[in-house]
Design an enzyme around this catalytic site. Structure first.
Site, PDB file in Angstrom:
ATOM      1  N   TYR A  14      51.400  40.077  38.462  1.00  0.00           N
ATOM      2  CA  TYR A  14      50.955  41.092  37.500  1.00  0.00           C
ATOM      3  C   TYR A  14      51.492  42.488  37.819  1.00  0.00           C
ATOM      4  O   TYR A  14      51.288  43.419  37.044  1.00  0.00           O
ATOM      5  CB  TYR A  14      49.428  41.130  37.429  1.00  0.00           C
ATOM      6  CG  TYR A  14      48.822  39.838  36.937  1.00  0.00           C
ATOM      7  CD1 TYR A  14      49.065  39.377  35.640  1.00  0.00           C
ATOM      8  CD2 TYR A  14      48.011  39.062  37.771  1.00  0.00           C
ATOM      9  CE1 TYR A  14      48.518  38.187  35.194  1.00  0.00           C
ATOM     10  CE2 TYR A  14      47.454  37.863  37.322  1.00  0.00           C
ATOM     11  CZ  TYR A  14      47.711  37.440  36.039  1.00  0.00           C
ATOM     12  OH  TYR A  14      47.177  36.259  35.581  1.00  0.00           O
ATOM     13  N   HIS A  19      49.130  45.838  31.708  1.00  0.00           N
ATOM     14  CA  HIS A  19      47.702  45.782  32.044  1.00  0.00           C
ATOM     15  C   HIS A  19      47.406  46.380  33.425  1.00  0.00           C
ATOM     16  O   HIS A  19      46.250  46.635  33.746  1.00  0.00           O
ATOM     17  CB  HIS A  19      47.233  44.325  32.000  1.00  0.00           C
ATOM     18  CG  HIS A  19      45.934  44.119  31.282  1.00  0.00           C
ATOM     19  ND1 HIS A  19      45.391  45.031  30.394  1.00  0.00           N
ATOM     20  CD2 HIS A  19      45.051  43.082  31.320  1.00  0.00           C
ATOM     21  CE1 HIS A  19      44.245  44.559  29.927  1.00  0.00           C
ATOM     22  NE2 HIS A  19      44.008  43.388  30.473  1.00  0.00           N
ATOM     23  N   TYR A  64      39.991  40.765  39.100  1.00  0.00           N
ATOM     24  CA  TYR A  64      40.638  40.524  37.807  1.00  0.00           C
ATOM     25  C   TYR A  64      39.986  41.429  36.765  1.00  0.00           C
ATOM     26  O   TYR A  64      38.811  41.778  36.857  1.00  0.00           O
ATOM     27  CB  TYR A  64      40.610  39.046  37.360  1.00  0.00           C
ATOM     28  CG  TYR A  64      41.519  38.203  38.218  1.00  0.00           C
ATOM     29  CD1 TYR A  64      42.883  38.132  37.948  1.00  0.00           C
ATOM     30  CD2 TYR A  64      41.027  37.524  39.324  1.00  0.00           C
ATOM     31  CE1 TYR A  64      43.728  37.386  38.755  1.00  0.00           C
ATOM     32  CE2 TYR A  64      41.863  36.785  40.136  1.00  0.00           C
ATOM     33  CZ  TYR A  64      43.221  36.718  39.846  1.00  0.00           C
ATOM     34  OH  TYR A  64      44.056  36.007  40.657  1.00  0.00           O
ATOM     35  N   ASN A  66      38.831  41.337  33.695  1.00  0.00           N
ATOM     36  CA  ASN A  66      37.618  41.048  32.917  1.00  0.00           C
ATOM     37  C   ASN A  66      36.322  41.166  33.716  1.00  0.00           C
ATOM     38  O   ASN A  66      35.245  41.203  33.133  1.00  0.00           O
ATOM     39  CB  ASN A  66      37.695  39.638  32.314  1.00  0.00           C
ATOM     40  CG  ASN A  66      38.845  39.503  31.346  1.00  0.00           C
ATOM     41  OD1 ASN A  66      39.576  40.461  31.072  1.00  0.00           O
ATOM     42  ND2 ASN A  66      39.027  38.316  30.823  1.00  0.00           N
ATOM     43  N   ASN A 113      38.723  44.711  27.860  1.00  0.00           N
ATOM     44  CA  ASN A 113      37.779  43.866  28.603  1.00  0.00           C
ATOM     45  C   ASN A 113      37.343  44.447  29.944  1.00  0.00           C
ATOM     46  O   ASN A 113      36.211  44.234  30.377  1.00  0.00           O
ATOM     47  CB  ASN A 113      38.352  42.463  28.791  1.00  0.00           C
ATOM     48  CG  ASN A 113      38.373  41.694  27.484  1.00  0.00           C
ATOM     49  OD1 ASN A 113      37.556  41.929  26.593  1.00  0.00           O
ATOM     50  ND2 ASN A 113      39.322  40.787  27.339  1.00  0.00           N
TER      51      ASN A 113
END
Length: 194
Positions: A14, A19, A64, A66, A113
């Protein structure tokens, strides 16, 4: 004392994605102010230091995106800070052009989120935040695929400028000049949209 948390996802795959711009801003602050973000606490990497004469804790949650609220809530409780004044959350925004910033004192999750999780765990929408634009999702693109995608070469140049501006924008919040910061950074967007 301030907690400055950048949101992102922890795995290497990532790194550099849209994000993960929150992590990238924390890295920028870490490098500029010489604050190592390598201690583990409350499911996050943290680093303590001084910015603008204020004690700060730089944070990269490892839960993470969320589940960001789980880590943030744990740190807020442990360090006994007031989220409405002493918590700053940095995250990506698909409604802003690449590299553009928007400072807010409070607000809804707006479909993000990570922010949804933080609002849920703090039971409040009142905490300062710095949104970093990653550009609008192209038509017919899946939103998850888009935000987990990487920037183009040209976008990377704009993002570097955005990260530097984000570093400066944070200093306005720390100096209790959030309105001035909003006037500087939030108006840049309006001028370019006209």
């Amino acid at each position: 004392m301030y907690i400055i948390a950048g949101l992102g996802n922890p795995e290497k795959r990532y790194n550099g994605t849209r994000h993960n711009v929150g992590f990238d801003v924390i890295d920028k602050l870490s490098g500029y102010y010489g604050i190592s973000v390598d201690q583990k606490k409350s499911r996050a990497y943290i680093g303590k230091g001084i910015i603008e004469g204020e004690k700060v804790i730089l944070v990269k949650p490892q839960t993470y995106m969320n589940l960001s609220g789980e880590s943030i809530r744990g740190l807020v409780d442990y360090f006994k800070i007031d989220p409405a004044r002493e918590l700053i959350i940095i995250y990506d925004d698909v409604s802003l052009p690449v590299g553009q910033l928007r400072i807010r004192k409070k607000g809804s999750a707006g479909g993000h989120n990570g922010i949804k999780s933080i609002i849920s765990h703090l039971n409040s929408e009142v905490f300062p935040r710095l949104k970093v634009g990653v550009g609008e999702k192209p038509p017919k693109y899946d939103l998850a695929d888009y935000v987990l995608g990487h920037f183009s070469k040209n976008e990377k140049v704009l993002m570097e400028e955005g990260y530097e501006n984000a570093r400066e924008a944070i200093t306005y919040i720390l100096r209790d000049e959030i309105d001035r910061g909003m006037n500087i950074y939030n108006t840049k967007i309006r001028k370019e949209e006209e």
